[in-house]
Design an enzyme around this catalytic site. Structure first.
Site, PDB file in Angstrom:
ATOM      1  N   CYS A  77      42.126  39.471  31.150  1.00 43.79           N
ATOM      2  CA  CYS A  77      41.346  38.616  32.038  1.00 43.79           C
ATOM      3  C   CYS A  77      41.181  37.272  31.351  1.00 43.79           C
ATOM      4  O   CYS A  77      40.652  37.211  30.245  1.00 43.79           O
ATOM      5  CB  CYS A  77      39.988  39.238  32.317  1.00 43.79           C
ATOM      6  N   ARG A  96      54.548  38.446  36.850  1.00 45.96           N
ATOM      7  CA  ARG A  96      54.046  37.067  36.961  1.00 45.96           C
ATOM      8  C   ARG A  96      52.590  36.977  36.487  1.00 45.96           C
ATOM      9  O   ARG A  96      52.297  36.430  35.434  1.00 45.96           O
ATOM     10  CB  ARG A  96      54.152  36.571  38.423  1.00 45.96           C
ATOM     11  N   ASN A 111      44.142  42.801  35.748  1.00 48.03           N
ATOM     12  CA  ASN A 111      44.534  43.427  37.012  1.00 48.03           C
ATOM     13  C   ASN A 111      44.312  44.935  36.973  1.00 48.03           C
ATOM     14  O   ASN A 111      44.480  45.568  35.931  1.00 48.03           O
ATOM     15  CB  ASN A 111      46.023  43.175  37.266  1.00 48.03           C
ATOM     16  N   HIS A 115      40.387  42.714  40.173  1.00 49.01           N
ATOM     17  CA  HIS A 115      40.488  42.944  38.728  1.00 49.01           C
ATOM     18  C   HIS A 115      39.528  44.024  38.240  1.00 49.01           C
ATOM     19  O   HIS A 115      38.545  44.353  38.905  1.00 49.01           O
ATOM     20  CB  HIS A 115      40.264  41.632  37.984  1.00 49.01           C
ATOM     21  N   HIS A 117      43.336  41.788  45.679  1.00 49.03           N
ATOM     22  CA  HIS A 117      43.820  41.589  44.312  1.00 49.03           C
ATOM     23  C   HIS A 117      42.579  41.659  43.428  1.00 49.03           C
ATOM     24  O   HIS A 117      41.916  40.664  43.179  1.00 49.03           O
ATOM     25  CB  HIS A 117      44.490  40.204  44.256  1.00 49.03           C
TER      26      HIS A 117
HETATM   27 MG    MG Z   1      45.360  38.931  38.721  1.00 48.72          MG
END
Ligand code: MG
Length: 304
Positions: A240, A15, A249, A209, A207
């Protein structure tokens, strides 16, 4: 290091990763990717998004993807739902878990979600309520927790307010996103320490990055601070959106390697995961954004 005994990795490649892929990925590739990720032991695979196809054309095939996967018992497949219409579609597709996306930055919320933080929380209220009523699990995202491409610094109080509000709405879990990837280990630990008195740490995820190469360090810092759920994407899938060419990520392989080497259980088969990343890199025609996947693939190449 003071790490938890086990960590739940939430794989967001299909996703969050694919959403940031410029070229259209065929539906069958998405289905194969999700199935492969579930089979190598990832306990949660965020499958797709029910955002309007005009906004994210890459994920316009959400229904077909969900209909095509072969669910692995015990694996959760959350889907992103932006509003009630999205929830209708998700319910019709028979999902068991949804995720809603809010921002801790007022400026980002206004510019990218076209509403204030308060307005987005208001919009999620009926979504979360109905989802819970239907027996679904709900994951909340609080994004921009370490900084914002528009307003710069994001006050800890704003992160706290959004996180607590998401729990109050009925979210089972809230994932704190350093969506720009500007945070550092000390900043992440400070943030979690500040949130800890008001939230249950075992319901908090991170989460983080890798834009500035801090994704792994920051995630380990969060795990040391008492979090035990981390979002990552296989092969560092997805760039990004706020820094062209930068990494997005944190790569799942990089976290799995670090955790296994430190004696932390993830349930993920790293070699099998790298098989999948290698396959995906070939399919997409570009190398993985994961140091560990690169190293394993290079070692295999040298051995063969
Ligand atoms: Mg992300």
């Amino acid at each position: 290091m003071n790490l938890p005994e086990s960590v739940t990795i939430v794989e967001v490649g299909p996703r969050d990763g694919l959403q940031n892929e410029p070229g259209t990925v065929p539906t069958q590739v998405k289905i194969d990717l999700i199935d492969r990720l579930a089979r190598v032991g990832l306990p949660v695979v965020e499958a797709t998004s029910f955002v309007h196809p005009d906004w994210v054309p890459q994920l316009a095939d959400a229904e077909d993807v969900l209909a095509g996967i072969t669910p692995v018992e015990g694996v959760r497949y959350p889907v992103l739902v932006p509003n009630e219409r999205g929830l209708d579609r998700a319910l019709a597709a028979g999902v068991h878990e949804i995720a809603v996306f809010a921002a801790a930055s007022e400026e980002f919320s206004q510019r990218n979600l076209n509403r204030s933080i308060a307005e987005s929380l208001e919009m999620f209220e009926p979504v979360v309520r109905r989802a819970r009523h239907e027996g679904l699990r709900v994951r909340g995202y609080a994004s921009m927790v370490c900084g914002c491409p528009y307003q710069g610094e994001v006050p800890v109080d704003d992160v706290r307010r959004v996180t607590v509000s998401l729990f109050e709405l009925g979210c089972d879990e809230v994932s704190l996103g350093d969506t720009v990837g500007v945070g550092t280990g000390g900043q992440v630990q400070h943030l979690i320490e500040q949130l800890a008195p008001q939230v249950l740490l075992d319901r908090l995820a991170v989460h983080l990055h890798d834009t500035y190469g801090q994704g792994l360090a920051n995630t380990l810092a969060a795990l040391e601070a008492g979090v035990s759920i981390a979002d990552t994407s296989a092969g560092g899938l997805g760039g990004c959106p706020y820094a062209a060419g930068a990494k997005g990520n944190l790569a799942t392989e990089d976290l799995v390697y670090a955790l296994h080497g430190s004696g932390v259980v993830t349930g993920v088969d790293l070699e099998g995961l790298v098989d999948t990343t290698g396959w995906l890199a070939q399919t997409l025609g570009k190398p993985p954004a994961s140091r560990v996947a690169e190293a394993v693939l290079a070692r295999r190449h040298a051995d063969s």
